[in-house]
Scaffold this motif. Structure first.
Motif, PDB file in Angstrom:
ATOM      1  N   GLY A 115       0.794  -1.215   0.000  1.00  0.00           N
ATOM      2  CA  GLY A 115       0.000   0.000   0.000  1.00  0.00           C
ATOM      3  C   GLY A 115       0.827   1.265   0.000  1.00  0.00           C
ATOM      4  N   LEU A 116       0.414   2.202   0.859  1.00  0.00           N
ATOM      5  CA  LEU A 116       0.955   3.547   0.837  1.00  0.00           C
ATOM      6  C   LEU A 116       2.338   3.638   1.493  1.00  0.00           C
ATOM      7  CD1 LEU A 116      -2.272   5.500   1.866  1.00  0.00           C
ATOM      8  CD2 LEU A 116      -1.397   5.092  -0.445  1.00  0.00           C
ATOM      9  N   ILE A 117       3.056   4.677   1.101  1.00  0.00           N
ATOM     10  CA  ILE A 117       4.354   4.940   1.714  1.00  0.00           C
ATOM     11  C   ILE A 117       4.194   5.180   3.208  1.00  0.00           C
ATOM     12  CG2 ILE A 117       6.218   6.632   1.846  1.00  0.00           C
ATOM     13  CD1 ILE A 117       6.045   6.913  -1.187  1.00  0.00           C
ATOM     14  N   ALA A 118       3.103   5.808   3.589  1.00  0.00           N
ATOM     15  CA  ALA A 118       2.876   6.088   5.013  1.00  0.00           C
ATOM     16  C   ALA A 118       2.880   4.806   5.837  1.00  0.00           C
ATOM     17  CB  ALA A 118       1.567   6.844   5.198  1.00  0.00           C
ATOM     18  N   SER A 119       2.311   3.760   5.280  1.00  0.00           N
ATOM     19  CA  SER A 119       2.300   2.463   5.978  1.00  0.00           C
ATOM     20  C   SER A 119       3.700   1.893   6.069  1.00  0.00           C
ATOM     21  CB  SER A 119       1.375   1.490   5.247  1.00  0.00           C
ATOM     22  OG  SER A 119       0.046   1.958   5.261  1.00  0.00           O
ATOM     23  N   LEU A 120       4.452   2.034   4.992  1.00  0.00           N
ATOM     24  CA  LEU A 120       5.831   1.543   5.003  1.00  0.00           C
ATOM     25  C   LEU A 120       6.626   2.246   6.087  1.00  0.00           C
ATOM     26  CD1 LEU A 120       8.187  -0.043   3.603  1.00  0.00           C
ATOM     27  CD2 LEU A 120       8.561   2.013   2.258  1.00  0.00           C
ATOM     28  N   ARG A 121       6.447   3.534   6.224  1.00  0.00           N
ATOM     29  CA  ARG A 121       7.193   4.290   7.217  1.00  0.00           C
ATOM     30  C   ARG A 121       6.866   3.816   8.626  1.00  0.00           C
ATOM     31  NH1 ARG A 121       7.695  10.606   5.549  1.00  0.00           N
ATOM     32  NH2 ARG A 121       8.936  10.550   7.457  1.00  0.00           N
ATOM     33  N   GLN A 122       5.635   3.416   8.838  1.00  0.00           N
ATOM     34  CA  GLN A 122       5.231   2.995  10.189  1.00  0.00           C
ATOM     35  C   GLN A 122       5.673   1.585  10.502  1.00  0.00           C
ATOM     36  OE1 GLN A 122       1.027   3.577  10.908  1.00  0.00           O
ATOM     37  NE2 GLN A 122       1.468   5.550  11.850  1.00  0.00           N
ATOM     38  N   SER A 123       5.468   0.667   9.544  1.00  0.00           N
ATOM     39  CA  SER A 123       5.714  -0.723   9.847  1.00  0.00           C
ATOM     40  C   SER A 123       5.889  -1.540   8.579  1.00  0.00           C
ATOM     41  CB  SER A 123       4.556  -1.295  10.672  1.00  0.00           C
ATOM     42  OG  SER A 123       4.799  -2.641  11.007  1.00  0.00           O
ATOM     43  N   PRO A 124       7.107  -1.604   8.070  1.00  0.00           N
ATOM     44  CA  PRO A 124       7.334  -2.425   6.873  1.00  0.00           C
ATOM     45  C   PRO A 124       7.041  -3.900   7.128  1.00  0.00           C
ATOM     46  CG  PRO A 124       9.215  -0.997   7.321  1.00  0.00           C
ATOM     47  CD  PRO A 124       8.335  -0.947   8.528  1.00  0.00           C
ATOM     48  N   ASP A 125       6.612  -4.590   6.091  1.00  0.00           N
ATOM     49  CA  ASP A 125       6.392  -6.031   6.207  1.00  0.00           C
ATOM     50  C   ASP A 125       7.691  -6.810   6.076  1.00  0.00           C
ATOM     51  OD1 ASP A 125       3.083  -6.891   4.877  1.00  0.00           O
ATOM     52  OD2 ASP A 125       3.723  -5.521   6.459  1.00  0.00           O
ATOM     53  N   TYR A 126       8.591  -6.293   5.267  1.00  0.00           N
ATOM     54  CA  TYR A 126       9.830  -7.007   4.976  1.00  0.00           C
ATOM     55  C   TYR A 126      11.028  -6.073   5.143  1.00  0.00           C
ATOM     56  CZ  TYR A 126       6.544 -10.228   2.775  1.00  0.00           C
ATOM     57  OH  TYR A 126       5.492 -11.091   2.534  1.00  0.00           O
ATOM     58  N   TRP A 127      12.100  -6.655   5.668  1.00  0.00           N
ATOM     59  CA  TRP A 127      13.362  -5.939   5.833  1.00  0.00           C
ATOM     60  C   TRP A 127      14.471  -6.703   5.126  1.00  0.00           C
ATOM     61  CZ3 TRP A 127      13.809  -1.228   7.978  1.00  0.00           C
ATOM     62  CH2 TRP A 127      12.812  -0.792   8.861  1.00  0.00           C
ATOM     63  N   GLY A 128      15.391  -5.955   4.538  1.00  0.00           N
ATOM     64  CA  GLY A 128      16.597  -6.569   4.015  1.00  0.00           C
ATOM     65  C   GLY A 128      17.704  -6.501   5.048  1.00  0.00           C
ATOM     66  N   GLN A 129      18.798  -7.184   4.746  1.00  0.00           N
ATOM     67  CA  GLN A 129      19.955  -7.052   5.620  1.00  0.00           C
ATOM     68  C   GLN A 129      20.589  -5.699   5.338  1.00  0.00           C
ATOM     69  OE1 GLN A 129      20.554  -7.839   2.606  1.00  0.00           O
ATOM     70  NE2 GLN A 129      22.668  -7.282   2.183  1.00  0.00           N
ATOM     71  N   GLY A 130      21.340  -5.174   6.228  1.00  0.00           N
ATOM     72  CA  GLY A 130      21.884  -3.839   6.046  1.00  0.00           C
ATOM     73  C   GLY A 130      23.128  -3.810   5.186  1.00  0.00           C
ATOM     74  N   THR A 131      23.404  -2.622   4.674  1.00  0.00           N
ATOM     75  CA  THR A 131      24.659  -2.385   3.972  1.00  0.00           C
ATOM     76  C   THR A 131      25.273  -1.126   4.579  1.00  0.00           C
ATOM     77  OG1 THR A 131      25.724  -2.132   1.809  1.00  0.00           O
ATOM     78  CG2 THR A 131      23.579  -1.066   2.071  1.00  0.00           C
ATOM     79  N   LEU A 132      26.545  -1.200   4.922  1.00  0.00           N
ATOM     80  CA  LEU A 132      27.195  -0.129   5.663  1.00  0.00           C
ATOM     81  C   LEU A 132      27.707   0.962   4.729  1.00  0.00           C
ATOM     82  CD1 LEU A 132      28.361   1.032   8.323  1.00  0.00           C
ATOM     83  CD2 LEU A 132      30.396  -0.388   7.921  1.00  0.00           C
TER      84      LEU A 132
END
Length: 122
Positions: free
Chosen positions: A100-117
């Motif tokens: 859905g909306l970007i606002a939802s992503l900002r609050q609580s993403p469904d999926y996360w990737g591993q980080g890159t430094l």
């Protein structure tokens, strides 16, 4: 489902980097995608996001005018072009996806990737 981020590294202040995040394992049709970051000793914060169509983008005030988020749905990939980098941009950058909306992503993403430094030297 996997989000694979890449492109981090060491760069001097004023330089540029381009982060990529490739999604696999499912279709992200209808999903907003974006980037968060976490600096040492600080909480994770929103950086930028793009809607499914690519027509809407949102940025944190701290990166407006310097960073550009985009996506290629044919490749299931989201990008973050970072220009005029500052030492305060040093952080682990995480990609994320949410329906859905970007606002939802900002609050609580469904999926996360591993980080890159990303490390920006002064």
């Amino acid at each position: 489902v996997q989000l694979q981020a890449s492109g981090g590294g060491l760069v001097q202040a004023g330089g540029s980097l381009r982060l990529s995040c490739a999604a696999s394992g499912r279709t992200f049709s209808g999903y907003a995608m974006g980037w968060f970051r976490q600096a040492p000793g600080k909480e994770r914060e929103f950086v930028a996001a793009v809607s499914w169509s690519g027509g809407t983008t949102r940025y944190a005030d701290s990166v407006k005018g310097r960073f550009t988020v985009s996506r290629d749905n044919a490749r299931n990939t989201v990008y973050l072009q970072m220009n005029s980098l500052k030492p305060e941009d040093t952080a682990v950058y995480y990609c994320a996806a949410g329906p859905g909306l970007i606002a939802s992503l900002r609050q609580s993403p469904d999926y996360w990737g591993q980080g890159t430094l990303v490390t920006v030297s002064s």
